[in-house]
Design an enzyme around this catalytic site. Structure first.
Site, PDB file in Angstrom:
ATOM      1  N   ASP A 208       0.873  -1.169   0.000  1.00 39.47           N
ATOM      2  CA  ASP A 208       0.000   0.000   0.000  1.00 39.47           C
ATOM      3  C   ASP A 208       0.909   1.217   0.000  1.00 39.47           C
ATOM      4  O   ASP A 208       1.668   1.430   0.951  1.00 39.47           O
ATOM      5  CB  ASP A 208      -0.888  -0.003   1.252  1.00 39.47           C
ATOM      6  CG  ASP A 208      -1.842   1.179   1.307  1.00 39.47           C
ATOM      7  OD1 ASP A 208      -1.666   2.137   0.523  1.00 39.47           O
ATOM      8  OD2 ASP A 208      -2.756   1.157   2.152  1.00 39.47           O
TER       9      ASP A 208
ATOM     10  N   ASN B 221       3.169   2.204 -10.624  1.00 45.28           N
ATOM     11  CA  ASN B 221       1.929   2.280 -11.391  1.00 45.28           C
ATOM     12  C   ASN B 221       0.731   2.682 -10.541  1.00 45.28           C
ATOM     13  O   ASN B 221      -0.229   3.257 -11.056  1.00 45.28           O
ATOM     14  CB  ASN B 221       1.663   0.915 -12.044  1.00 45.28           C
ATOM     15  CG  ASN B 221       0.256   0.828 -12.605  1.00 45.28           C
ATOM     16  OD1 ASN B 221      -0.063   1.435 -13.617  1.00 45.28           O
ATOM     17  ND2 ASN B 221      -0.613   0.077 -11.929  1.00 45.28           N
TER      18      ASN B 221
ATOM     19  N   LYS C 126      12.465   5.708  -2.567  1.00 47.47           N
ATOM     20  CA  LYS C 126      13.442   5.854  -1.486  1.00 47.47           C
ATOM     21  C   LYS C 126      13.742   4.513  -0.826  1.00 47.47           C
ATOM     22  O   LYS C 126      14.881   4.233  -0.437  1.00 47.47           O
ATOM     23  CB  LYS C 126      12.933   6.866  -0.444  1.00 47.47           C
ATOM     24  CG  LYS C 126      13.928   7.143   0.667  1.00 47.47           C
ATOM     25  CD  LYS C 126      13.580   8.402   1.447  1.00 47.47           C
ATOM     26  CE  LYS C 126      13.963   9.638   0.674  1.00 47.47           C
ATOM     27  NZ  LYS C 126      13.910  10.869   1.525  1.00 47.47           N
TER      28      LYS C 126
ATOM     29  N   SER D  86       2.940   8.097 -15.481  1.00 45.16           N
ATOM     30  CA  SER D  86       2.341   9.424 -15.378  1.00 45.16           C
ATOM     31  C   SER D  86       1.044   9.448 -16.178  1.00 45.16           C
ATOM     32  O   SER D  86       0.247   8.519 -16.115  1.00 45.16           O
ATOM     33  CB  SER D  86       3.342  10.484 -15.871  1.00 45.16           C
ATOM     34  OG  SER D  86       2.811  11.782 -15.757  1.00 45.16           O
TER      35      SER D  86
ATOM     36  N   TYR E 272      -5.837  16.166  -9.996  1.00 42.68           N
ATOM     37  CA  TYR E 272      -5.122  15.073 -10.654  1.00 42.68           C
ATOM     38  C   TYR E 272      -3.934  15.609 -11.444  1.00 42.68           C
ATOM     39  O   TYR E 272      -2.810  15.089 -11.338  1.00 42.68           O
ATOM     40  CB  TYR E 272      -6.074  14.311 -11.571  1.00 42.68           C
ATOM     41  CG  TYR E 272      -5.446  13.176 -12.328  1.00 42.68           C
ATOM     42  CD1 TYR E 272      -4.848  12.119 -11.661  1.00 42.68           C
ATOM     43  CD2 TYR E 272      -5.462  13.146 -13.723  1.00 42.68           C
ATOM     44  CE1 TYR E 272      -4.274  11.061 -12.352  1.00 42.68           C
ATOM     45  CE2 TYR E 272      -4.901  12.092 -14.425  1.00 42.68           C
ATOM     46  CZ  TYR E 272      -4.305  11.058 -13.749  1.00 42.68           C
ATOM     47  OH  TYR E 272      -3.737  10.016 -14.438  1.00 42.68           O
TER      48      TYR E 272
ATOM     49  N   LYS F  12       0.177  14.894 -11.180  1.00 41.28           N
ATOM     50  CA  LYS F  12       0.970  14.353 -12.282  1.00 41.28           C
ATOM     51  C   LYS F  12       2.027  15.347 -12.762  1.00 41.28           C
ATOM     52  O   LYS F  12       3.123  14.940 -13.176  1.00 41.28           O
ATOM     53  CB  LYS F  12       0.056  13.929 -13.437  1.00 41.28           C
ATOM     54  CG  LYS F  12      -0.798  12.708 -13.120  1.00 41.28           C
ATOM     55  CD  LYS F  12       0.045  11.483 -12.775  1.00 41.28           C
ATOM     56  CE  LYS F  12      -0.786  10.235 -12.577  1.00 41.28           C
ATOM     57  NZ  LYS F  12       0.031   9.053 -12.234  1.00 41.28           N
TER      58      LYS F  12
END
Length: 277
Positions: A54, A81, A114, A132, A146, A150
């Site tokens: 998650d 994704n 990270k 993206s 949104y 992006k």
């Protein structure tokens, strides 16, 4: 030794098809999702590990990476994704909706990167692919939240690609548009609207008409998976890979070729005619 790819948001749509595609190409796949216990298809593939991740939970990110390395010995590619689109009127959006949009589409990507970078640095190589959208290059009505996420992802990815190039770690961006997934339904489920804000009614009606004119044949998740595979295997330092339907391609080309204000005016003029109807 087989290469290993970790994919977030692999429960459906582009993520799931990408997991299938790479598995069919002989890769080992770590297919991650929030509810792995619900997955019934990818679990049947011998070279696929389905595990929980998650992006809003840092510990689950670390656990998924650890599980993947333990199972396959290494990770060569990370595909970020997981994401969704918070559509609607900005004024009507609850602050938590805005926070969630950035936690999933931006901070979740950052946290996952990270967490995997120490492994890539230890191995002296790696690749990160961030999924993206055309909304990271151009905007439309009702996409403010949104598109903001992006645009942030695009800027982060581009700058990060410079940082990591010295470490032999590549960064790539795939920009899908007009894809046949459950993305639109998921976005509709969290649409920001407040019936008391009647001042926006003409705008909403015009926006609806505008979006109706944009409905064209969509590309499939498999086609996007093919582009992701190309981005990972083409051996180039290309940063951006765009794929979409005819309307998407037209808008992407317009954004690239037109002067900034010329493009903004074209969107405004195209929208105003629906306000006047």
């Amino acid at each position: 030794m087989k290469k290993v790819i970790l994919i977030t948001g692999a429960s459906s749509g582009i993520g799931k098809e990408t997991a299938r595609y790479f598995a069919a190409k002989g890769w080992n796949v770590i297919a991650t999702m929030r509810s792995p216990e619900k997955e019934t298809e990818l679990t049947k593939l011998d070279n696929v590990l389905v595990t929980k991740l998650d992006v809003q939970n840092i510990e689950s990110i670390k656990s998924a990476i650890t599980a993947g390395i333990s199972h396959f010995g290494q990770i060569d590619v990370l595909v970020n994704n997981a994401g969704y689109g918070q559509m609607g009127i900005f004024e009507a959006a609850a602050r938590q909706q805005i926070v969630n949009q950035f936690e999933v589409n931006v901070f979740g990507v950052m946290d996952t990167i990270k967490a995997i970078l120490p492994h890539f640095r230890e191995r002296g190589k790696g690749m990160i692919v961030n999924i993206s959208s055309g909304a990271g290059k151009f905007t439309l009505p009702m996409l403010s939240m949104y598109a903001a996420s992006k645009f942030a992802l695009e800027g982060f990815s581009e700058a990060l690609s410079f940082e990591l190039s010295a470490l032999n770690i590549k960064v790539k961006i795939v920009e899908p548009g007009g894809t046949q997934t459950n993305f639109n339904q998921a976005s509709a489920d969290v649409f920001a609207h407040d019936a008391s804000l009647t001042d926006y009614d003409p705008f909403l009606a015009a926006a609806g008409k505008m979006f109706d004119t944009m409905k064209q044949a969509s590309i499939t998740s498999i086609e996007v998976a093919e582009v992701i595979y190309k981005a990972i295997t083409d051996g180039t330092d290309t940063l951006r890979y765009a794929i979409g339907n005819a309307d998407f391609n037209q808008r992407m080309n317009a954004r690239r070729q037109m002067e900034d204000q010329e493009y903004i005016d074209s969107i405004k003029n195209g929208f105003v005619k629906y306000l006047q109807q």
